[in-house]
Design a protein around this motif. Structure first.
Motif, PDB file in Angstrom:
ATOM      1  N   LYS A 274       0.828  -1.203   0.000  1.00  0.00           N
ATOM      2  CA  LYS A 274       0.000   0.000   0.000  1.00  0.00           C
ATOM      3  C   LYS A 274       0.860   1.250   0.000  1.00  0.00           C
ATOM      4  O   LYS A 274       0.529   2.251  -0.606  1.00  0.00           O
TER       5      LYS A 274
ATOM      6  N   LYS B  34      -6.537  27.785 -18.587  1.00  0.00           N
ATOM      7  CA  LYS B  34      -6.240  26.658 -17.700  1.00  0.00           C
ATOM      8  C   LYS B  34      -6.677  27.006 -16.287  1.00  0.00           C
ATOM      9  O   LYS B  34      -7.219  26.162 -15.564  1.00  0.00           O
ATOM     10  N   ALA B  35      -6.442  28.265 -15.873  1.00  0.00           N
ATOM     11  CA  ALA B  35      -6.878  28.689 -14.538  1.00  0.00           C
ATOM     12  C   ALA B  35      -8.389  28.561 -14.426  1.00  0.00           C
ATOM     13  O   ALA B  35      -8.911  28.043 -13.436  1.00  0.00           O
TER      14      ALA B  35
ATOM     15  N   GLU C 256     -13.032  22.789  -9.605  1.00  0.00           N
ATOM     16  CA  GLU C 256     -13.191  22.901  -8.155  1.00  0.00           C
ATOM     17  C   GLU C 256     -14.622  23.243  -7.795  1.00  0.00           C
ATOM     18  O   GLU C 256     -15.132  22.787  -6.772  1.00  0.00           O
TER      19      GLU C 256
ATOM     20  N   GLN D 294       0.260  13.229  -8.485  1.00  0.00           N
ATOM     21  CA  GLN D 294      -0.312  14.502  -8.107  1.00  0.00           C
ATOM     22  C   GLN D 294       0.748  15.574  -8.200  1.00  0.00           C
ATOM     23  O   GLN D 294       0.467  16.729  -8.389  1.00  0.00           O
ATOM     24  N   GLN D 295       2.002  15.186  -8.049  1.00  0.00           N
ATOM     25  CA  GLN D 295       3.088  16.161  -8.081  1.00  0.00           C
ATOM     26  C   GLN D 295       3.430  16.591  -9.469  1.00  0.00           C
ATOM     27  O   GLN D 295       3.216  17.708  -9.879  1.00  0.00           O
TER      28      GLN D 295
ATOM     29  N   THR E  72       0.620   4.166  -2.661  1.00  0.00           N
ATOM     30  CA  THR E  72       0.272   5.539  -2.270  1.00  0.00           C
ATOM     31  C   THR E  72       1.287   6.514  -2.792  1.00  0.00           C
ATOM     32  O   THR E  72       0.980   7.595  -3.245  1.00  0.00           O
TER      33      THR E  72
ATOM     34  N   ASN F 175     -16.635  21.218  -5.257  1.00  0.00           N
ATOM     35  CA  ASN F 175     -17.041  21.921  -4.066  1.00  0.00           C
ATOM     36  C   ASN F 175     -18.556  21.873  -3.886  1.00  0.00           C
ATOM     37  O   ASN F 175     -19.059  21.657  -2.802  1.00  0.00           O
TER      38      ASN F 175
ATOM     39  N   LYS G 236     -10.560   6.030  -2.709  1.00  0.00           N
ATOM     40  CA  LYS G 236     -11.644   6.599  -3.498  1.00  0.00           C
ATOM     41  C   LYS G 236     -11.726   5.892  -4.845  1.00  0.00           C
ATOM     42  O   LYS G 236     -10.713   5.513  -5.413  1.00  0.00           O
TER      43      LYS G 236
ATOM     44  N   LYS H 203      -9.466  24.887 -14.130  1.00  0.00           N
ATOM     45  CA  LYS H 203      -9.239  24.346 -12.800  1.00  0.00           C
ATOM     46  C   LYS H 203     -10.267  24.896 -11.816  1.00  0.00           C
ATOM     47  O   LYS H 203     -10.771  24.191 -10.961  1.00  0.00           O
ATOM     48  N   ALA H 204     -10.567  26.209 -11.958  1.00  0.00           N
ATOM     49  CA  ALA H 204     -11.531  26.821 -11.041  1.00  0.00           C
ATOM     50  C   ALA H 204     -12.897  26.158 -11.187  1.00  0.00           C
ATOM     51  O   ALA H 204     -13.559  25.834 -10.191  1.00  0.00           O
ATOM     52  N   TYR H 205     -13.338  25.926 -12.430  1.00  0.00           N
ATOM     53  CA  TYR H 205     -14.651  25.315 -12.621  1.00  0.00           C
ATOM     54  C   TYR H 205     -14.671  23.874 -12.150  1.00  0.00           C
ATOM     55  O   TYR H 205     -15.695  23.392 -11.657  1.00  0.00           O
TER      56      TYR H 205
ATOM     57  N   PRO I 216      -5.833   2.834  -3.958  1.00  0.00           N
ATOM     58  CA  PRO I 216      -4.737   3.336  -3.132  1.00  0.00           C
ATOM     59  C   PRO I 216      -5.137   4.523  -2.264  1.00  0.00           C
ATOM     60  O   PRO I 216      -4.579   4.706  -1.187  1.00  0.00           O
ATOM     61  N   SER I 217      -6.100   5.316  -2.702  1.00  0.00           N
ATOM     62  CA  SER I 217      -6.447   6.470  -1.881  1.00  0.00           C
ATOM     63  C   SER I 217      -7.799   6.274  -1.198  1.00  0.00           C
ATOM     64  O   SER I 217      -8.289   7.150  -0.533  1.00  0.00           O
TER      65      SER I 217
END
Lengths: 270, 248
Positions: free
Chosen positions: A3, A116-117, A124, A14-15, A7, A128, A79, A120-122, A76-77
């Motif tokens: 695991k 791109k910004a 989220e 993600q990085q 992980t 959210n 989800k 990403k905002a949409y 692994p997460s």
């Protein structure tokens, strides 16, 4: 694969999306794991899984969907969904997008920095508001919990495990809701938020075929995943899907993606 | 509209009218929309113990939480978004979601969880404004609330350790700051020449990060490199808050 290793691979994506698997091409036997479709999977997980499927279809990458009762624990997460490609396991849309990008496929390369910004905002915004509202409806609305969620979530397990797991999950979700300030919201307020979110998405989409005009991006996949699932899932009442149905361009958007990326390719019964 | 609007919120320091992000969002929005707010700074209160601050009080209503307060002000015809198009209104919601998901965890961490910062700056500041014996309890509770929120929304409850999440949340916050900086560009405000709700939110979250002096400052350092965001905060402070700061 232990695991910890898994992980670490997940957080690598993600990085910076670069890893040993980057050089290998996409294999034919890539699989996506989710919970059992008919009896177990819940609205929010179904939406997440559909979003990933739509994204991979848009990238033209073949994927086979496999249903497992313990998919949540295999991930692994924790989800769903997660994909198994070669010897890598990656879960959730964000890391999967990064992983696919490392293999040389991307839907958002043509966007400039401001776009791109916005994208990403949409994304989220959907996480959210829409995803949180789905979780609220599934786990904090007593009617839905009693009639649908509890039974579905614990269905693959024998008594008393089915009850224990369902109550445990419900407790976890309620804790999260309280931490982000949704603990005191009423169902009406949550539906209001869904309406606000749909209105924003509808206004952003306007008359375009996709959110960034001619080509779909991961945002389109995410929005499709959630809206389509909301429209086609039978709940205790129709209030949630009615909120989405108020916006005709969103309905047309879902139909368009369903036709183009699922029906035309012979994947019926999405 | 003639009814007096009173806002209870945490006070200021380091050149800011308030060091508390949510209070600052409401104060900024009130300035932008022209709402006449009477600001009651909390320095000796029992009400803050419920963690409701900021709170707006009028003759017949008590409203808490920034989003609800802003909605209330809009209904009272104090609307800073009057000139925005439908798409800009939608963008506002999306960017606020981005800030709450990506930036807020790291801001909470910098203020309330990072032990050097918390013990030397945050805790003394809040404790000095809360009556004894609540001053021994409340800051700790706020700190735990912040940690809880971070772990529940970004971690994998209940097994994740803070270490693993920390690196991720700071990475996300830096990316979010970069995205905001890209979006702002050379403009004075996010949508043209007049400030709107989004400007209030961005100011509310960035200004404390920018101005409060902390020992452990990695996010602050990153913010200071984004000169247009710093200029944005300074402009708002100078144009909208200079007079009231002069009054104390």
């Amino acid at each position: 694969m232990s695991k910890e290793t898994v992980t670490r691979i997940n957080s690598n994506y993600q990085q910076n999306g670069v890893s040993d698997g980057a050089a290998e091409p996409w294999p034919e036997n890539a699989t996506l794991y989710q919970q059992l479709k008919g009896e177990q999977i819940l609205l929010s997980d179904n939406a997440a899984s559909l979003a990933v499927q739509a994204f991979l279809q848009m990238c033209n990458l073949p994927i086979k969907v496999v249903c497992r009762a313990n998919a949540e624990y295999m991930s692994p997460s924790g989800k769903v969904p997660f994909i198994h490609v070669g010897n890598q396991v990656v879960s959730e849309l964000g890391p999967i997008v990064q992983f696919v990008k490392a293999k040389g496929h991307s839907l958002s390369d043509g966007l400039d920095e401001v776009q791109k910004a916005e994208m990403k905002a949409y994304m989220e915004l959907v996480n959210n508001m829409l995803l949180t509202a789905e979780l609220y409806l599934q786990w904090c609305d007593e009617a839905t919990v009693g009639e649908i969620t509890h039974a579905r979530y614990g269905s693959p397990y024998p008594w008393p495990l089915n009850h224990i797991l369902a109550y445990q999950k419900q407790w976890e979700v309620k804790r999260k809701m309280k931490a982000i300030g949704w603990g005191n919201k009423t169902l009406d307020q949550v539906l209001e938020d869904v309406d606000q979110c749909c209105q924003a998405l509808s206004q952003r989409l306007g008359t375009q075929p996709y959110f960034f005009n001619k080509q779909p991006t991961e945002l389109d996949a995410l929005v499709f995943g959630h809206l389509y699932t909301i429209l086609t899932t039978q709940l205790t009442n129709d209030e949630l899907s009615e909120k989405v149905k108020n916006y005709s361009n969103l309905l047309a958007f879902c139909r368009r993606i369903e036709q183009h990326y699922f029906e035309d390719r012979g994947k019926v019964g999405v | 509209m003639a009814a007096p609007l009173e806002l209870s919120c945490w006070g200021g320091g380091w050149g800011l009218p308030s060091v508390h992000s949510e209070s600052l969002v409401v104060m900024a929005y009130a300035k932008f929309s022209g709402a006449p707010l009477k600001v009651n700074v909390i320095d000796n209160t029992w009400r803050g113990s419920r963690g409701d601050v900021p709170i707006l009080t009028t003759e017949d209503n008590i409203v808490s939480q920034p989003a609800k307060i802003l909605n209330f002000l809009r209904k009272q015809k104090y609307n800073a978004d009057y000139e925005l198009s439908a798409k800009q209104g939608a963008d506002t919601l999306a960017y606020i979601a981005l800030i709450e998901e990506k930036l807020l965890p790291a801001v909470l961490h910098t203020f309330w969880v990072e032990s050097d910062n918390y013990l030397t700056v945050t805790k003394p500041w809040f404790a000095s404004r809360i009556p004894f014996p609540l001053s021994l309890i409340l800051p700790g509770r706020m700190s735990k609330g912040a940690l809880n929120r971070i772990l529940l929304t970004r971690g994998e409850p209940p097994l994740y350790h803070l270490r693993e999440v920390e690196a991720q949340i700071y990475r996300d916050a830096k990316e979010c700051l970069n995205l905001l900086s890209n979006r702002l560009g050379k403009s004075q405000f996010f949508f043209g020449d007049t400030p709107s709700t989004l400007d209030a939110y961005v100011f509310g979250f960035l200004a404390p990060l920018y101005k409060v002096r902390f020992p452990k400052v990695q996010l602050q350092e990153h913010l200071k490199q984004l000169s247009n965001l710093c200029r944005f905060c300074d402009d708002i402070l100078n144009s909208y808050f200079r007079l009231s700061l002069g009054d104390g």
